[in-house]
Design an enzyme around this catalytic site. Sequence first.
Site, mmCIF file in Angstrom:
data_model
loop_
_atom_site.group_PDB
_atom_site.id
_atom_site.type_symbol
_atom_site.label_atom_id
_atom_site.label_comp_id
_atom_site.label_asym_id
_atom_site.label_seq_id
_atom_site.Cartn_x
_atom_site.Cartn_y
_atom_site.Cartn_z
ATOM 1 C CE1 TYR A 51 -4.319 0.075 -0.398
ATOM 2 C CE2 TYR A 51 -4.282 -1.715 1.202
ATOM 3 C CZ TYR A 51 -4.949 -0.981 0.234
ATOM 4 O OH TYR A 51 -6.226 -1.298 -0.098
ATOM 5 C CD GLU A 53 -4.399 4.370 0.973
ATOM 6 O OE1 GLU A 53 -3.657 3.687 1.714
ATOM 7 O OE2 GLU A 53 -5.628 4.415 1.053
ATOM 8 C CG ASP A 197 -8.943 9.840 -23.986
ATOM 9 O OD1 ASP A 197 -7.928 9.127 -24.103
ATOM 10 O OD2 ASP A 197 -10.031 9.405 -23.572
ATOM 11 C CB THR A 223 -5.235 3.462 -21.613
ATOM 12 O OG1 THR A 223 -5.309 3.596 -23.026
ATOM 13 C CG2 THR A 223 -6.611 3.651 -21.003
ATOM 14 C CE LYS A 226 -7.688 1.915 -25.401
ATOM 15 N NZ LYS A 226 -7.837 2.717 -24.194
ATOM 16 N NE ARG A 232 -6.386 -4.574 -19.745
ATOM 17 C CZ ARG A 232 -7.153 -4.188 -20.766
ATOM 18 N NH1 ARG A 232 -8.192 -3.431 -20.564
ATOM 19 N NH2 ARG A 232 -6.893 -4.586 -21.991
HETATM 20 N N1 DSN Z 1 -12.376 0.261 -24.702
HETATM 21 C C1 DSN Z 1 -11.478 1.122 -25.430
HETATM 22 C C2 DSN Z 1 -11.580 0.906 -26.895
HETATM 23 O O1 DSN Z 1 -11.728 -0.225 -27.292
HETATM 24 O O2 DSN Z 1 -11.472 1.840 -27.666
HETATM 25 C C3 DSN Z 1 -11.617 2.542 -25.068
HETATM 26 O O3 DSN Z 1 -11.402 2.681 -23.720
#
Ligand code: DSN
Length: 413
Positions: A51, A53, A197, A223, A226, A232
């Site tokens: 932990y 925090e 984003d 994120t 990707k 993740r």
């Molecule tokens: N779920 C993602 C996508 O497939 O584009 C976006 O967060």
Amino acid sequence: MKNIFDTDKEIYNLVQEELNRQRTELNMIPSENYCSRAVLEAAGSVLMNKYSEGYPKKRYYQGNKFIDEVELIAIERAKKLFNAEHVNVQPLSGSPANMAVYFGLLNLGDKILGMNLSHGGHLTHGSKVNFSGKYYNFVEYGVEKETGLLDMDKIRKLAELEKPKLILSGYTAYPRQINFKEFHDISQSVNAISMVDMAHIAGLIAGGAHQSPFPFTDVVSSTTHKTLRGPRGAIILCKERFAKDIDKAVFPGLQGGPHENSIAAKAVAFNEAMKPEFKEYSHQIVRNAKALASKLMSENIKLVSDGTDTHLILIDLIKTLNKEGIGKEVAVALEDAGIITNANTIPFDPSTPFKPSGIRLGTPILTTRGMKESEMEIVGDYISKIIHNYSDIELRKRINEKVKELCNDFVYY
Ligand code: DSN
């Protein structure tokens, strides 16, 4: 996997089945990737047990001297990779990251200009069923019907009319380059915060295959799993003047203990993304997507915006097959052939999000596996055959055999 094998056969078997699926299918969901074994190791490490925090050197629990070093390294690497002034590496995923930006920089009910979901926006960009649409006043822009492209003059006029507090760009189903500089200029001219984003294209930006929103954009969320090919999770990058508000919104505003195993895995991925091989990877993703788009179009498959500049392709099944709402049926036919995509709305889709009229697919994983333009010709041939004959069960089986053979030549895990 020896320990799970010894203690929990049920889960062991399912993990093996999934590994086998990832090896033997063409996974073409554009938001997915296969991260490196080093990233997997960091994510599965003992850092998970701690932990922490708070923030480095300002923790609420003792025992964080090594965790602090890990988090500081992750922050420094992300700053360097993207040329950002401030980075928060704690957001647990994309939706919490976007929530933290709105929560930290706006008041409830404030107006945000964002892209309509069916035109390529994200749930957290103002969808009525999401916290964003419930607690903030989203005004939507979209793409042009004829071209599938953004019209920046229209967006500028809408911003001048609506005077939003924040203008959001960066999408989940827009296949073309986004002019982040112009979005920022429009934001400045109406006194709005500019937000990007960049989740889908973070890897392309890191590798120089898409124009960057840095250093001018006020705040950028992303994120890390990707095109960036990390674990993740998510990050928020911002100008120094927003740093305190963003950090306070992430913790203690919205989250408790950060997942330091994921933060270590993010650090490993950022390091990988700074290497020349990653630059080459990001450009190959785009070359592959362009080659695939050309092949599909040559087989009379119609694409939104007639092509792509990124990792992503959006197939318009209405223009291709003259039928509405069959995205799911076609996605299932492709899955039976071993090609994994997702049904997606297309701009101005007359059908519903549950029965959309498009197929969204992309090249990040195929490129990670080492495939190049010549394989995209083959994959494009399979995809177009299935789409034009989506009820033919025998064809699915025949193509599935060929897909397995192709996958066998491109082993990653
Ligand atoms: N779920 C993602 C996508 O497939 O584009 C976006 O967060």
